[in-house]
Structures are given as structure tokens and as C-alpha cells.
Design an enzyme around this catalytic site. Structure first.
Site, short mmCIF file in Angstrom:
data_model
loop_
_atom_site.label_atom_id
_atom_site.label_comp_id
_atom_site.label_asym_id
_atom_site.label_seq_id
_atom_site.Cartn_x
_atom_site.Cartn_y
_atom_site.Cartn_z
N PRO A 10 -10.12 -3.08 6.36
CA PRO A 10 -9.08 -2.76 7.33
C PRO A 10 -7.84 -2.08 6.74
O PRO A 10 -7.41 -2.40 5.63
CB PRO A 10 -8.70 -4.13 7.89
CG PRO A 10 -9.16 -5.13 6.89
CD PRO A 10 -10.39 -4.52 6.28
N ASN A 11 -7.36 -1.14 7.49
CA ASN A 11 -6.11 -0.39 7.23
C ASN A 11 -6.26 0.65 6.13
O ASN A 11 -5.33 1.43 5.89
CB ASN A 11 -4.94 -1.34 6.90
CG ASN A 11 -4.70 -2.34 8.01
OD1 ASN A 11 -4.52 -1.94 9.16
ND2 ASN A 11 -4.72 -3.62 7.71
N ARG A 18 0.09 4.96 4.65
CA ARG A 18 0.40 3.53 4.65
C ARG A 18 1.11 3.13 3.36
O ARG A 18 0.55 3.30 2.28
CB ARG A 18 -0.92 2.77 4.76
CG ARG A 18 -0.81 1.30 4.57
CD ARG A 18 -2.18 0.68 4.35
NE ARG A 18 -2.05 -0.75 4.28
CZ ARG A 18 -2.94 -1.57 3.76
NH1 ARG A 18 -4.08 -1.08 3.29
NH2 ARG A 18 -2.73 -2.86 3.75
N TYR A 23 0.30 2.22 -2.17
CA TYR A 23 -1.08 2.74 -2.11
C TYR A 23 -1.21 4.23 -2.41
O TYR A 23 -2.31 4.77 -2.40
CB TYR A 23 -1.68 2.42 -0.73
CG TYR A 23 -1.75 0.94 -0.45
CD1 TYR A 23 -2.58 0.11 -1.21
CD2 TYR A 23 -0.98 0.35 0.55
CE1 TYR A 23 -2.65 -1.26 -0.97
CE2 TYR A 23 -1.04 -1.02 0.81
CZ TYR A 23 -1.87 -1.81 0.05
OH TYR A 23 -1.94 -3.17 0.28
N ASN A 72 -13.88 -2.49 -1.26
CA ASN A 72 -12.48 -2.90 -1.11
C ASN A 72 -12.38 -3.51 0.28
O ASN A 72 -12.23 -2.80 1.28
CB ASN A 72 -11.53 -1.70 -1.25
CG ASN A 72 -10.07 -2.15 -1.24
OD1 ASN A 72 -9.78 -3.30 -0.90
ND2 ASN A 72 -9.16 -1.26 -1.58
N ALA A 75 -7.60 -6.72 3.37
CA ALA A 75 -7.07 -8.04 3.74
C ALA A 75 -8.18 -9.09 3.92
O ALA A 75 -7.95 -10.28 3.67
CB ALA A 75 -6.25 -7.92 5.02
N GLU A 96 -15.96 -5.43 -6.75
CA GLU A 96 -14.76 -5.56 -5.92
C GLU A 96 -13.68 -4.68 -6.50
O GLU A 96 -13.41 -4.73 -7.70
CB GLU A 96 -14.30 -7.03 -5.94
CG GLU A 96 -12.98 -7.26 -5.23
CD GLU A 96 -12.52 -8.73 -5.31
OE1 GLU A 96 -13.24 -9.58 -5.89
OE2 GLU A 96 -11.42 -9.01 -4.80
N HIS A 98 -9.57 -3.07 -5.87
CA HIS A 98 -8.30 -3.00 -5.13
C HIS A 98 -7.44 -1.92 -5.75
O HIS A 98 -7.46 -1.73 -6.97
CB HIS A 98 -7.56 -4.35 -5.17
CG HIS A 98 -8.33 -5.44 -4.53
ND1 HIS A 98 -8.46 -5.57 -3.17
CD2 HIS A 98 -9.08 -6.43 -5.08
CE1 HIS A 98 -9.23 -6.60 -2.91
NE2 HIS A 98 -9.64 -7.14 -4.04
N ARG A 105 1.32 -9.52 -6.53
CA ARG A 105 1.87 -9.49 -5.17
C ARG A 105 1.94 -10.91 -4.59
O ARG A 105 1.94 -11.88 -5.33
CB ARG A 105 1.04 -8.53 -4.31
CG ARG A 105 1.04 -7.11 -4.91
CD ARG A 105 0.22 -6.15 -4.10
NE ARG A 105 0.78 -5.96 -2.76
CZ ARG A 105 0.15 -5.35 -1.76
NH1 ARG A 105 -1.07 -4.86 -1.97
NH2 ARG A 105 0.71 -5.22 -0.58
C1 DQA Z 1 -5.82 -4.06 -1.12
C2 DQA Z 1 -5.01 -5.31 -1.40
C3 DQA Z 1 -5.06 -6.26 -0.22
O1 DQA Z 1 -4.30 -7.42 -0.50
C4 DQA Z 1 -4.48 -5.59 1.01
O2 DQA Z 1 -4.61 -6.45 2.12
C5 DQA Z 1 -5.07 -4.27 1.28
C6 DQA Z 1 -5.39 -3.38 0.16
C7 DQA Z 1 -5.71 -3.03 -2.27
O3 DQA Z 1 -6.56 -2.16 -2.33
O4 DQA Z 1 -4.76 -3.06 -3.05
O5 DQA Z 1 -5.22 -3.86 2.44
O6 DQA Z 1 -7.19 -4.42 -1.03
#
Ligand code: DQA
Length: 139
Positions: A10-11, A18, A23, A72, A75, A96, A98, A105
Site C-alpha cells: 500500500p501507498n 509521497r 522515499y 515490500n 505498512a 523483504e 524497505h 523510525r
Molecule cells: C516502507 C516502510 C513502512 O514502514 C511504510 O509503512 C511504507 C514503506 C519502506 O519501504 O520504507 O509504506 O515499507
């Protein structure tokens, strides 16, 4: 040729717009084009969804066929027992990734339902995290 897929949660469709301070300002489409040009020896697929169940469906779909999954879960990493179980259920190894260093964070980002079931975890290198994951599948 290795068959890999990047699955974004998501997002992450909003990358570039964003919170660019966290990011970056590159869109994922731009980044993907660069990566595909650089890794011509990889059959690289891409999927993004904001919906938990769709991410699980995609893991099921590719998880017995592909050579590697770069996930990835955004959230959902921190909340989804379902995604953790899906990774356990499939055969394809999952890395995994990120973009940000989630351990630097908020506390709630320190928990991951993906990590215990992943082959490895790469985080904090910006979009390069994805590239490092690709390289790890090629070695
Ligand atoms: C994320 C880190 C997550 O905590 C966050 O909710 C994201 C992006 C990252 O790629 O840094 O949406 O996965």
C-alpha cells in the site's frame, strides 16, 4: 533466465510524490525502467496493490513458479499475519525490502510479520534496496 517479481504494498504507487524526504522523488515506473535496462538477463515482473488480500493472491499465484519474490509489503509488513502466513505457504523464496530504515523510525515499524519467513531482509538503501535484492537472487 531467472524469473523474479517485485511486489509492492500500500501507498507505494505514490512513490515520487509521497513524503519525498523519506522515499525519494523518483517514481517506481522510472526506477523500474532503469532496472530493466540494467538487468537484461532477468525476467522481471512487477505488481502493486493497496489491498491486503490481493497481495496474498499474488503471492499464491507466483509462489510456486517464480525463482524469487522481492516484497515490500509497506505498512502491511507491520500488521499482516495473513501475508506472513502466505510467505510460509509458498515455495518461492521471498526477500523483504524497505526503502527506509524502518528501525530508525517509529516503534510500530520495528515489528515485521514478513521477516521471520523471508530468506533475507534489505532495508534503508532507498530504491537501491530493490536492486540489492535482485543481485542477491543472481548470485
Ligand atoms: C516502507 C516502510 C513502512 O514502514 C511504510 O509503512 C511504507 C514503506 C519502506 O519501504 O520504507 O509504506 O515499507
Amino acid at each position: 533466465m531467472k524469473k523474479l517479481i517485485i511486489i509492492n504494498g500500500p501507498n507505494l504507487n505514490l512513490l515520487g510524490k509521497r513524503e519525498p524526504n523519506i522515499y525519494g522523488s523518483l517514481t517506481f515506473t522510472e526506477f523500474l525502467e532503469e532496472v530493466k535496462t540494467k538487468y537484461k538477463n532477468v525476467d522481471l515482473d512487477y505488481y502493486q496493490s493497496n489491498i491486503e488480500g490481493e497481495l496474498i493472491d499474488k503471492l499464491h499465484e507466483v509462489g510456486f513458479e517464480f525463482d524469487g519474490i522481492i516484497l515490500n509489503a509497506a505498512a502491511y509488513t507491520h500488521t499482516s499475519v495473513g501475508i506472513g502466513d502466505a510467505i510460509k505457504a509458498i515455495e518461492t523464496p521471498v526477500i523483504e525490502v524497505h526503502i527506509s530504515n524502518t528501525f530508525g523510525r517509529e516503534e510500530f515499524r520495528h515489528q515485521s510479520f514478513v521477516s521471520p519467513n523471508a530468506k533475507g531482509v534489505i532495508l534503508g538503501f532507498g530504491l537501491q534496496s530493490y536492486e540489492l535484492a535482485i543481485q542477491s537472487f543472481l548470485n
